[in-house]
Design a protein around this motif. Structure first.
Motif, PDB file in Angstrom:
ATOM      1  N   TRP A  91       0.788  -1.225   0.000  1.00  0.00           N
ATOM      2  CA  TRP A  91       0.000   0.000   0.000  1.00  0.00           C
ATOM      3  C   TRP A  91       0.830   1.290   0.000  1.00  0.00           C
ATOM      4  N   ALA A  92       2.118   1.232   0.188  1.00  0.00           N
ATOM      5  CA  ALA A  92       2.964   2.429   0.180  1.00  0.00           C
ATOM      6  C   ALA A  92       3.741   2.468  -1.127  1.00  0.00           C
ATOM      7  N   ASP A  93       3.222   3.169  -2.083  1.00  0.00           N
ATOM      8  CA  ASP A  93       3.808   3.164  -3.426  1.00  0.00           C
ATOM      9  C   ASP A  93       5.077   3.994  -3.546  1.00  0.00           C
ATOM     10  N   ASP A  94       5.419   4.738  -2.518  1.00  0.00           N
ATOM     11  CA  ASP A  94       6.590   5.608  -2.599  1.00  0.00           C
ATOM     12  C   ASP A  94       7.883   4.931  -2.138  1.00  0.00           C
ATOM     13  N   VAL A  95       7.803   3.636  -1.800  1.00  0.00           N
ATOM     14  CA  VAL A  95       8.986   2.905  -1.347  1.00  0.00           C
ATOM     15  C   VAL A  95       9.191   1.698  -2.262  1.00  0.00           C
ATOM     16  N   PRO A  96      10.370   1.556  -2.854  1.00  0.00           N
ATOM     17  CA  PRO A  96      10.618   0.390  -3.714  1.00  0.00           C
ATOM     18  C   PRO A  96      10.480  -0.925  -2.933  1.00  0.00           C
ATOM     19  N   ASP A  97       9.929  -1.923  -3.590  1.00  0.00           N
ATOM     20  CA  ASP A  97       9.703  -3.225  -2.952  1.00  0.00           C
ATOM     21  C   ASP A  97      10.988  -3.806  -2.371  1.00  0.00           C
ATOM     22  N   ALA A  98      12.090  -3.693  -3.109  1.00  0.00           N
ATOM     23  CA  ALA A  98      13.365  -4.249  -2.636  1.00  0.00           C
ATOM     24  C   ALA A  98      13.813  -3.572  -1.340  1.00  0.00           C
ATOM     25  N   VAL A  99      13.545  -2.283  -1.209  1.00  0.00           N
ATOM     26  CA  VAL A  99      13.910  -1.556   0.015  1.00  0.00           C
ATOM     27  C   VAL A  99      13.067  -2.046   1.184  1.00  0.00           C
ATOM     28  N   VAL A 100      11.776  -2.228   0.961  1.00  0.00           N
ATOM     29  CA  VAL A 100      10.890  -2.717   2.022  1.00  0.00           C
ATOM     30  C   VAL A 100      11.388  -4.065   2.534  1.00  0.00           C
ATOM     31  N   ILE A 101      11.678  -4.972   1.628  1.00  0.00           N
ATOM     32  CA  ILE A 101      12.117  -6.313   2.023  1.00  0.00           C
ATOM     33  C   ILE A 101      13.469  -6.255   2.718  1.00  0.00           C
ATOM     34  N   ALA A 118      15.925 -14.847   7.146  1.00  0.00           N
ATOM     35  CA  ALA A 118      15.608 -15.645   5.964  1.00  0.00           C
ATOM     36  C   ALA A 118      14.110 -15.924   5.881  1.00  0.00           C
ATOM     37  N   TYR A 119      13.486 -16.176   7.009  1.00  0.00           N
ATOM     38  CA  TYR A 119      12.055 -16.471   7.035  1.00  0.00           C
ATOM     39  C   TYR A 119      11.244 -15.255   6.598  1.00  0.00           C
ATOM     40  N   VAL A 120      11.569 -14.091   7.173  1.00  0.00           N
ATOM     41  CA  VAL A 120      10.885 -12.846   6.810  1.00  0.00           C
ATOM     42  C   VAL A 120      11.073 -12.570   5.319  1.00  0.00           C
ATOM     43  N   ASN A 121      12.278 -12.745   4.831  1.00  0.00           N
ATOM     44  CA  ASN A 121      12.563 -12.553   3.409  1.00  0.00           C
ATOM     45  C   ASN A 121      11.693 -13.478   2.556  1.00  0.00           C
ATOM     46  N   GLY A 122      11.598 -14.737   2.938  1.00  0.00           N
ATOM     47  CA  GLY A 122      10.809 -15.701   2.177  1.00  0.00           C
ATOM     48  C   GLY A 122       9.332 -15.377   2.167  1.00  0.00           C
ATOM     49  N   VAL A 123       8.789 -15.015   3.321  1.00  0.00           N
ATOM     50  CA  VAL A 123       7.360 -14.686   3.400  1.00  0.00           C
ATOM     51  C   VAL A 123       7.059 -13.446   2.566  1.00  0.00           C
ATOM     52  N   LEU A 124       7.859 -12.401   2.722  1.00  0.00           N
ATOM     53  CA  LEU A 124       7.616 -11.172   1.965  1.00  0.00           C
ATOM     54  C   LEU A 124       7.807 -11.396   0.465  1.00  0.00           C
ATOM     55  N   GLY A 125       8.799 -12.180   0.093  1.00  0.00           N
ATOM     56  CA  GLY A 125       9.014 -12.491  -1.312  1.00  0.00           C
ATOM     57  C   GLY A 125       7.827 -13.238  -1.910  1.00  0.00           C
ATOM     58  N   ALA A 126       7.286 -14.173  -1.158  1.00  0.00           N
ATOM     59  CA  ALA A 126       6.129 -14.943  -1.629  1.00  0.00           C
ATOM     60  C   ALA A 126       4.899 -14.040  -1.774  1.00  0.00           C
ATOM     61  N   ILE A 127       4.696 -13.140  -0.816  1.00  0.00           N
ATOM     62  CA  ILE A 127       3.576 -12.211  -0.893  1.00  0.00           C
ATOM     63  C   ILE A 127       3.752 -11.283  -2.085  1.00  0.00           C
ATOM     64  N   LEU A 128       4.952 -10.780  -2.271  1.00  0.00           N
ATOM     65  CA  LEU A 128       5.225  -9.897  -3.403  1.00  0.00           C
ATOM     66  C   LEU A 128       4.941 -10.618  -4.724  1.00  0.00           C
TER      67      LEU A 128
END
Length: 135
Positions: A91-101, A118-128
């Motif tokens: 929902w925050a379009d002003d931040v690049p996805d890679a930066v958020v992760i 690693a777990y947080v990275n995997g979950v966020l990557g899957a959601i993305l």
């Protein structure tokens, strides 16, 4: 630490504390803003308010993509990091996805278990991958 990184840390602090206390994150946020020790940056307010506003959808996404764990079984701090980060990712379009992760992974590295980054990275990557259309 950059201003937005500090804001993310502060947002995680509020979400984590509210979750542990079983209290309303917005009420706790208002207390922290009024107290101002330490100050609560505007971006942190935006992140907490957004995570609360979209809480049902965020938790549904985390639950669906957190392989092997239900949202209730996640470490409390990981849950707070994921909730904040999913809001920012979707929902925050002003931040690049890679930066958020990257920021989420760094918070997990600093605040949680050895396995959490690693777990947080995997979950966020899957959601993305599942939720953000590619152009």
């Amino acid at each position: 630490m950059a201003a937005r990184s500090k804001a993310r840390k502060r947002a995680v602090d509020v979400l984590y504390e509210a979750d542990l206390r079983g209290s309303d994150p917005l009420a706790l946020l208002r207390e922290r803003v009024a107290d101002a020790h330490p100050p609560v940056p505007d971006h942190a307010v935006r992140l907490v308010e957004g995570a609360v506003e979209h809480a049902a959808r965020i938790d549904e996404l985390i639950d669906r993509h957190a392989k092997g764990w239900s949202i209730d079984r996640l470490p409390d701090v990981d849950r707070a990091i994921l909730r904040m980060s999913v809001f920012e990712l979707l929902w925050a379009d002003d931040v690049p996805d890679a930066v958020v992760i990257d920021e989420a992974v760094e918070l997990a590295r600093a605040l949680s278990t050895d396995d959490s980054p690693a777990y947080v990275n995997g979950v966020l990557g899957a959601i993305l991958d599942a939720e953000v259309p590619t152009s």
